[in-house]
Scaffold this active site. Structure first.
Site, PDB file in Angstrom:
ATOM      1  N   GLU A  76     -22.911  21.418  14.809  1.00 46.98           N
ATOM      2  CA  GLU A  76     -22.827  22.557  14.496  1.00 46.98           C
ATOM      3  C   GLU A  76     -22.746  23.851  15.466  1.00 46.98           C
ATOM      4  O   GLU A  76     -21.863  24.777  15.561  1.00 46.98           O
ATOM      5  CB  GLU A  76     -23.965  23.161  13.289  1.00 46.98           C
ATOM      6  CG  GLU A  76     -23.703  22.376  11.821  1.00 46.98           C
ATOM      7  CD  GLU A  76     -22.449  22.562  11.244  1.00 46.98           C
ATOM      8  OE1 GLU A  76     -21.948  23.493  11.519  1.00 46.98           O
ATOM      9  OE2 GLU A  76     -22.014  21.745  10.550  1.00 46.98           O
ATOM     10  N   TYR A 159     -25.531  31.141   9.303  1.00 46.87           N
ATOM     11  CA  TYR A 159     -24.552  30.092   9.083  1.00 46.87           C
ATOM     12  C   TYR A 159     -25.057  28.749   9.726  1.00 46.87           C
ATOM     13  O   TYR A 159     -24.976  27.629   9.039  1.00 46.87           O
ATOM     14  CB  TYR A 159     -23.207  30.298  10.019  1.00 46.87           C
ATOM     15  CG  TYR A 159     -22.390  28.825   9.891  1.00 46.87           C
ATOM     16  CD1 TYR A 159     -21.860  28.375   8.806  1.00 46.87           C
ATOM     17  CD2 TYR A 159     -22.236  28.173  11.085  1.00 46.87           C
ATOM     18  CE1 TYR A 159     -21.244  27.206   8.805  1.00 46.87           C
ATOM     19  CE2 TYR A 159     -21.730  26.930  11.213  1.00 46.87           C
ATOM     20  CZ  TYR A 159     -21.082  26.332   9.965  1.00 46.87           C
ATOM     21  OH  TYR A 159     -20.448  25.404  10.113  1.00 46.87           O
ATOM     22  N   ASP A 177     -18.621  30.240   7.150  1.00 45.45           N
ATOM     23  CA  ASP A 177     -18.019  30.298   8.535  1.00 45.45           C
ATOM     24  C   ASP A 177     -16.758  30.873   8.233  1.00 45.45           C
ATOM     25  O   ASP A 177     -16.469  31.424   7.273  1.00 45.45           O
ATOM     26  CB  ASP A 177     -17.831  28.995   9.111  1.00 45.45           C
ATOM     27  CG  ASP A 177     -17.037  28.003   8.444  1.00 45.45           C
ATOM     28  OD1 ASP A 177     -16.442  28.395   7.226  1.00 45.45           O
ATOM     29  OD2 ASP A 177     -16.316  26.953   9.112  1.00 45.45           O
TER      30      ASP A 177
END
Ligand code: SF4
Length: 408
Positions: A76, A159, A177
């Site tokens: 991520e 996020y 996102d």
């Protein structure tokens, strides 16, 4: 292009709670309970179709199906503002080098930056490294298992926390996102939605049984179907639920932010290259400060020349007076007689917030008496050793240009 951005904060959980208010952007009449029922049905339809499409068409990526929170966290962070295709080889090399959190925590910063070299936004690597050390020291080596706990780690915003918590731990929490923002803006025909509004909408859609899959499906859908330009509306499984398609506004959603001109920076760079008694090529480099742009990485010494090169950087510029390079060479003790430094081809590099034009100059001094140097001062490296230290992409280009000039 699939890239991910950090969103702003949330806290709203998924499922159908709050669905009526968040999803009602139709402007149609009806009773409050009637609207809520329609909104719930719509949310269910959207999540079912997204997951059905994802189950059939998802891309095979090295972090897909991964359950190790550390690996999901790394993926991520790498995916923030970086294309999936770019990330894949970096992720694989990273996992070969740092297969678990402890191996990352124990690594030296130079090693970590070296593994990140070329991926850009190096602060991400430094924060991952700091985060791994924090997890080792404060949490006995195990990542916090919910989004609130993950937020304590450096560089983990709403996020990243939502993505890791939903994928690794099954927490029913959204992850908004840039892709998800665009899809939501189109599904609900929102011109300039606020982060809170998007989070609320996303939270009403997250599948309570498969939150991690749902978040990945949503991002993948934005990356492959509801693309920034020319979205594939004709084959879109959500077409019947898309207000922007119905109103013909898909290309305008979300509204593009006004772009400010990107500032430019000119840097005169000195490449001091010597050859020692064994015929080895030596290069003089310095380490950047521990904070700020490209912190902790190595570079050829340089000096900003504000005022000398006004205007935006261009490849073709009038030849720069080498005075700045000569002054720098004198300061570093590598000035060679009366010969002027050799001007090399400029190197242009775009950072996120500025464009830099490096103007490298080559000097060929005598070899130093020693390669040792006190910390914080420039030091000589044998060419082959540069493989082992973090060198930003622009500096690598300067190095190649200097080597070409001396070999030609
Ligand atoms: Fe995006 Fe088009 Fe699908 Fe709407 S119909 S969600 S704009 S791809």
């Amino acid at each position: 292009m699939e890239t991910r951005r950090k969103p702003a904060d949330s806290g709203i959980r998924g499922g159908d709670a709050g669905c009526g208010r968040a999803l009602d952007s139709s402007g149609e009449g009806g009773t409050a309970s009637g609207k809520a029922g329609v909104a719930r049905k719509r949310a269910r339809l959207i999540r079912q179709r997204l997951l059905a499409s994802y189950d059939v068409e998802r891309r095979s990526l090295p972090w897909r199906g991964e359950s190790d929170p550390y690996r999901i966290w790394v993926s991520e962070v790498m995916l923030q503002q970086t294309r999936v295709e770019t990330v894949v080889p970096y992720y694989e090399a990273w996992m070969a080098r740092f297969p678990d959190l402890l191996s990352l925590a124990e690594a030296e910063e130079d090693e970590v930056l070296r593994a990140w070299q070329g991926l850009g936004y190096y602060s991400r690597a430094r924060r991952l490294h700091r985060g791994a050390r924090m997890v080792r020291e404060r949490f006995a080596g195990s990542l916090p298992s919910d989004s609130a706990g993950l937020r304590d780690l450096p560089g983990v915003g709403e996020y990243t926390a939502g993505a890791v918590a939903s994928i690794a731990f099954g927490e029913v929490v959204p992850a908004v996102d840039g892709n998800v923002r665009r899809v939501l803006s189109r599904l609900f025909d929102l011109s300039n939605p606020k982060p809170g509004q998007l989070r609320e909408l996303a939270a009403t859609l997250v599948d309570p049984d498969r939150p991690g899959d749902f978040n990945q499906a949503f991002m993948e859908f934005g990356s492959l179907v509801c693309t920034p330009r020319r979205p594939r509306c004709d084959t879109c499984p959500l077409a019947s639920e898309c207000l922007a398609l119905e109103r013909g506004t898909a290309d305008e959603r979300p509204a593009k932010p006004a772009r400010n001109p990107v500032p430019a920076m000119d840097v005169v760079v000195l490449v001091a290259m010597a050859e020692d008694a064994d015929g080895r090529t030596l290069l003089l480099l310095r380490k950047r400060p521990p904070k700020g742009l490209l912190a902790g990485m190595w570079e050829f010494p340089g000096v900003k020349v504000e005022g000398e090169l006004d205007g935006p950087p261009r490849r073709q510029t009038p030849s720069l007076h080498p005075g700045a390079a000569q002054r720098l060479a004198r300061e570093l003790g590598v000035l060679v007689g009366q010969r002027e430094p050799i001007e090399l081809a400029p190197v242009i590099h775009a950072f996120s917030h500025l464009r830099a034009r490096y103007r490298p100059y080559l000097v060929r001094p005598s070899p130093p008496a020693s390669l040792e140097a006190p910390d914080g001062t420039p030091r000589w490296w044998v060419l082959e050793e540069l493989e082992g230290i973090p060198l930003p992409v622009a500096q690598q280009k300067i190095l190649r240009s200097a080597l070409d000039a001396t070999r030609g």
